[in-house]
Scaffold this motif. Structure first.
Motif, mmCIF file in Angstrom:
data_model
loop_
_atom_site.group_PDB
_atom_site.id
_atom_site.type_symbol
_atom_site.label_atom_id
_atom_site.label_comp_id
_atom_site.label_asym_id
_atom_site.label_seq_id
_atom_site.Cartn_x
_atom_site.Cartn_y
_atom_site.Cartn_z
ATOM 1 N N VAL A 165 -66.855 40.746 74.417
ATOM 2 C CA VAL A 165 -67.731 39.700 73.892
ATOM 3 C C VAL A 165 -67.417 39.558 72.406
ATOM 4 O O VAL A 165 -67.345 40.551 71.686
ATOM 5 C CB VAL A 165 -69.211 40.108 74.073
ATOM 6 C CG1 VAL A 165 -70.132 39.107 73.392
ATOM 7 C CG2 VAL A 165 -69.558 40.231 75.538
ATOM 8 N N ILE A 166 -67.203 38.333 71.966
ATOM 9 C CA ILE A 166 -66.920 38.109 70.547
ATOM 10 C C ILE A 166 -68.216 37.687 69.860
ATOM 11 O O ILE A 166 -68.910 36.794 70.336
ATOM 12 C CB ILE A 166 -65.847 37.002 70.350
ATOM 13 C CG1 ILE A 166 -64.610 37.299 71.196
ATOM 14 C CG2 ILE A 166 -65.485 36.840 68.884
ATOM 15 C CD1 ILE A 166 -63.860 38.544 70.831
ATOM 16 N N GLU A 167 -68.520 38.353 68.769
ATOM 17 C CA GLU A 167 -69.753 38.029 68.041
ATOM 18 C C GLU A 167 -69.420 37.460 66.664
ATOM 19 O O GLU A 167 -68.268 37.531 66.217
ATOM 20 C CB GLU A 167 -70.618 39.291 67.897
ATOM 21 C CG GLU A 167 -69.910 40.423 67.194
ATOM 22 C CD GLU A 167 -70.764 41.662 67.076
ATOM 23 O OE1 GLU A 167 -71.893 41.671 67.566
ATOM 24 O OE2 GLU A 167 -70.279 42.623 66.459
ATOM 25 N N PHE A 168 -70.439 36.920 66.036
ATOM 26 C CA PHE A 168 -70.263 36.407 64.680
ATOM 27 C C PHE A 168 -71.193 37.175 63.749
ATOM 28 O O PHE A 168 -72.393 37.290 64.007
ATOM 29 C CB PHE A 168 -70.604 34.912 64.630
ATOM 30 C CG PHE A 168 -70.719 34.380 63.230
ATOM 31 C CD1 PHE A 168 -69.593 34.122 62.473
ATOM 32 C CD2 PHE A 168 -71.967 34.168 62.657
ATOM 33 C CE1 PHE A 168 -69.700 33.648 61.172
ATOM 34 C CE2 PHE A 168 -72.084 33.689 61.365
ATOM 35 C CZ PHE A 168 -70.951 33.429 60.621
ATOM 36 N N GLU A 169 -70.600 37.722 62.688
ATOM 37 C CA GLU A 169 -71.411 38.424 61.687
ATOM 38 C C GLU A 169 -71.552 37.522 60.471
ATOM 39 O O GLU A 169 -70.553 37.078 59.908
ATOM 40 C CB GLU A 169 -70.716 39.719 61.275
ATOM 41 C CG GLU A 169 -70.793 40.812 62.312
ATOM 42 C CD GLU A 169 -70.062 42.063 61.849
ATOM 43 O OE1 GLU A 169 -70.604 42.799 61.012
ATOM 44 O OE2 GLU A 169 -68.924 42.268 62.306
ATOM 45 N N ALA A 170 -72.805 37.287 60.080
ATOM 46 C CA ALA A 170 -73.055 36.395 58.941
ATOM 47 C C ALA A 170 -72.502 36.988 57.641
ATOM 48 O O ALA A 170 -71.927 36.278 56.818
ATOM 49 C CB ALA A 170 -74.543 36.140 58.809
ATOM 50 N N SER A 188 -73.049 30.243 59.278
ATOM 51 C CA SER A 188 -74.414 30.482 59.731
ATOM 52 C C SER A 188 -74.997 31.629 58.913
ATOM 53 O O SER A 188 -74.285 32.576 58.558
ATOM 54 C CB SER A 188 -74.414 30.837 61.217
ATOM 55 O OG SER A 188 -75.672 31.306 61.602
ATOM 56 N N GLY A 189 -76.275 31.545 58.637
ATOM 57 C CA GLY A 189 -76.936 32.621 57.907
ATOM 58 C C GLY A 189 -77.368 33.751 58.818
ATOM 59 O O GLY A 189 -77.783 34.813 58.355
ATOM 60 N N LEU A 190 -77.257 33.524 60.111
ATOM 61 C CA LEU A 190 -77.704 34.523 61.084
ATOM 62 C C LEU A 190 -76.524 35.098 61.860
ATOM 63 O O LEU A 190 -75.537 34.399 62.094
ATOM 64 C CB LEU A 190 -78.663 33.877 62.091
ATOM 65 C CG LEU A 190 -79.960 33.299 61.537
ATOM 66 C CD1 LEU A 190 -80.666 32.490 62.611
ATOM 67 C CD2 LEU A 190 -80.869 34.405 61.015
ATOM 68 N N ASP A 191 -76.675 36.357 62.253
ATOM 69 C CA ASP A 191 -75.674 36.946 63.151
ATOM 70 C C ASP A 191 -75.818 36.316 64.531
ATOM 71 O O ASP A 191 -76.936 36.095 65.000
ATOM 72 C CB ASP A 191 -75.901 38.452 63.287
ATOM 73 C CG ASP A 191 -75.492 39.197 62.025
ATOM 74 O OD1 ASP A 191 -74.882 38.571 61.141
ATOM 75 O OD2 ASP A 191 -75.794 40.398 61.932
ATOM 76 N N LEU A 192 -74.706 36.035 65.166
ATOM 77 C CA LEU A 192 -74.739 35.519 66.543
ATOM 78 C C LEU A 192 -74.139 36.590 67.456
ATOM 79 O O LEU A 192 -72.975 36.945 67.299
ATOM 80 C CB LEU A 192 -73.927 34.218 66.651
ATOM 81 C CG LEU A 192 -74.314 33.086 65.688
ATOM 82 C CD1 LEU A 192 -73.316 31.938 65.774
ATOM 83 C CD2 LEU A 192 -75.706 32.588 66.003
ATOM 84 N N PRO A 193 -74.938 37.129 68.379
ATOM 85 C CA PRO A 193 -74.442 38.248 69.195
ATOM 86 C C PRO A 193 -73.321 37.856 70.147
ATOM 87 O O PRO A 193 -72.539 38.692 70.558
ATOM 88 C CB PRO A 193 -75.678 38.712 69.959
ATOM 89 C CG PRO A 193 -76.609 37.559 69.928
ATOM 90 C CD PRO A 193 -76.337 36.805 68.678
ATOM 91 N N GLU A 194 -73.246 36.571 70.502
ATOM 92 C CA GLU A 194 -72.158 36.142 71.392
ATOM 93 C C GLU A 194 -71.730 34.717 71.055
ATOM 94 O O GLU A 194 -72.538 33.801 71.111
ATOM 95 C CB GLU A 194 -72.613 36.203 72.857
ATOM 96 C CG GLU A 194 -71.517 35.773 73.801
ATOM 97 C CD GLU A 194 -71.962 35.731 75.263
ATOM 98 O OE1 GLU A 194 -72.680 36.627 75.711
ATOM 99 O OE2 GLU A 194 -71.565 34.777 75.953
ATOM 100 N N PRO A 237 -70.133 40.040 57.035
ATOM 101 C CA PRO A 237 -69.390 41.221 57.496
ATOM 102 C C PRO A 237 -69.248 42.249 56.371
ATOM 103 O O PRO A 237 -68.812 41.911 55.270
ATOM 104 C CB PRO A 237 -68.024 40.665 57.910
ATOM 105 C CG PRO A 237 -67.937 39.319 57.320
ATOM 106 C CD PRO A 237 -69.312 38.837 57.039
ATOM 107 N N GLY A 238 -69.708 43.446 56.644
ATOM 108 C CA GLY A 238 -69.703 44.487 55.618
ATOM 109 C C GLY A 238 -68.465 45.352 55.690
ATOM 110 O O GLY A 238 -67.477 45.121 55.004
ATOM 111 N N ILE A 239 -68.517 46.301 56.605
ATOM 112 C CA ILE A 239 -67.408 47.261 56.725
ATOM 113 C C ILE A 239 -66.283 46.622 57.539
ATOM 114 O O ILE A 239 -66.541 45.908 58.513
ATOM 115 C CB ILE A 239 -67.886 48.531 57.458
ATOM 116 C CG1 ILE A 239 -69.172 49.036 56.799
ATOM 117 C CG2 ILE A 239 -66.825 49.610 57.468
ATOM 118 C CD1 ILE A 239 -69.987 49.951 57.677
ATOM 119 N N ILE A 240 -65.056 46.893 57.132
ATOM 120 C CA ILE A 240 -63.912 46.409 57.920
ATOM 121 C C ILE A 240 -63.912 47.165 59.247
ATOM 122 O O ILE A 240 -63.926 48.397 59.260
ATOM 123 C CB ILE A 240 -62.582 46.649 57.160
ATOM 124 C CG1 ILE A 240 -62.597 45.831 55.868
ATOM 125 C CG2 ILE A 240 -61.390 46.286 58.031
ATOM 126 C CD1 ILE A 240 -61.464 46.141 54.936
#
Lengths: 107, 152
Positions: free
Chosen positions: B71-76, B46-52, B78-81
């Protein structure tokens, strides 16, 4: 019922849960309800009649989540729920449903 | 002296709204969990972050204590570990880590969700410690000496 009570007693013993009170808890949901949420903090609610819920019903709580499968029997479905509990039916209810729990109030 | 052991619990979600049950046995010599991290690792594009994308609950010591609700989120992108979150959970030897992961991705239409859904993986990382005793050190030393003797 005897099997269920025996299972619950064993679970409580294994998990070192001290019981202040054990009693039956019934929740009656009316026609048209599809989602219902209630609270059960500092207590455990063991679901005793999962086979009477529609297949695909999701019961969600802080510690446990269960989706009712096709072939469930009472002992397999005897899970405990605690905290914020929500019940989501796949479709709005067309008849009144009574959900039965054994409620364990913790010390 | 303490030594650190990392445990990874991998979960695979194959259906929308799936409940994945967790039952994981930690090594019996670890006696404290000090860090926790959970994230989506594979599958969602996905090109967008998904908060949940899901909810996670973890209990330790064979259902004796509920310690983590997350809550598990999705980062389009991910930058910093991400860093481990500090926890301090005493462990009883050889007990289970249990819990569930519930997929909660929301799309307006159920048919659309089924069409768009792709299986994905979530990983839970646990950082646990164990106290090294004198016996551990001594046995290592004996092993080294024995190896050296064999070489001679």
């Amino acid at each position: 019922m005897y099997d269920q009570l025996l299972f619950i007693q064993q679970q409580l013993k294994q998990r070192n849960v001290e019981t202040a009170l054990q009693q039956f808890y019934r929740l009656t949901l009316e026609v048209g309800v599809q989602y219902y949420q209630f609270y059960a903090y500092n207590q455990l609610l063991f679901l005793t009649n999962p086979q009477q819920l529609p297949v695909g019903t999701l019961i969600h709580s802080d510690c446990r989540t269960r989706r009712i499968p096709v072939d469930i029997n009472t002992l397999q479905g005897l899970e405990d729920y605690s905290g914020t509990i929500s019940i989501q039916f796949p479709e709005a209810l067309t008849e009144e449903k009574t959900i039965e729990f054994i409620q364990i109030i913790q010390n | 002296m303490t030594d650190i052991r990392y445990s990874i619990i991998r979960l695979e979600v194959t259906q929308p709204g799936q409940v994945v049950e967790i039952s994981h046995k930690l090594p019996s010599h670890v006696n404290r969990c000090t860090g926790y991290l959970s994230r989506h690792t594979q599958g969602i594009i996905s090109g967008l972050d998904l908060p949940e994308i899901g909810l996670l609950a973890l209990e330790f010591n064979s259902r004796k204590q509920l310690y983590i609700n997350d809550v598990i989120e999705f980062e389009a992108s991910p930058g910093i570990i991400p860093l481990y979150r500090d926890i301090d959970i005493p462990l009883i030897n050889g007990q289970l880590v249990t819990g569930y992961y519930l997929d909660t991705r929301r799309v307006d239409s159920k048919a659309l969700l089924n069409k768009m859904f792709a299986p994905y993986k979530v990983s839970i990382y646990l950082r646990c410690e164990y106290l090294k005793t004198e016996t551990d050190v001594r046995s290592t030393a004996i092993h080294t000496t024995a190896t050296q003797t064999a070489k001679c």
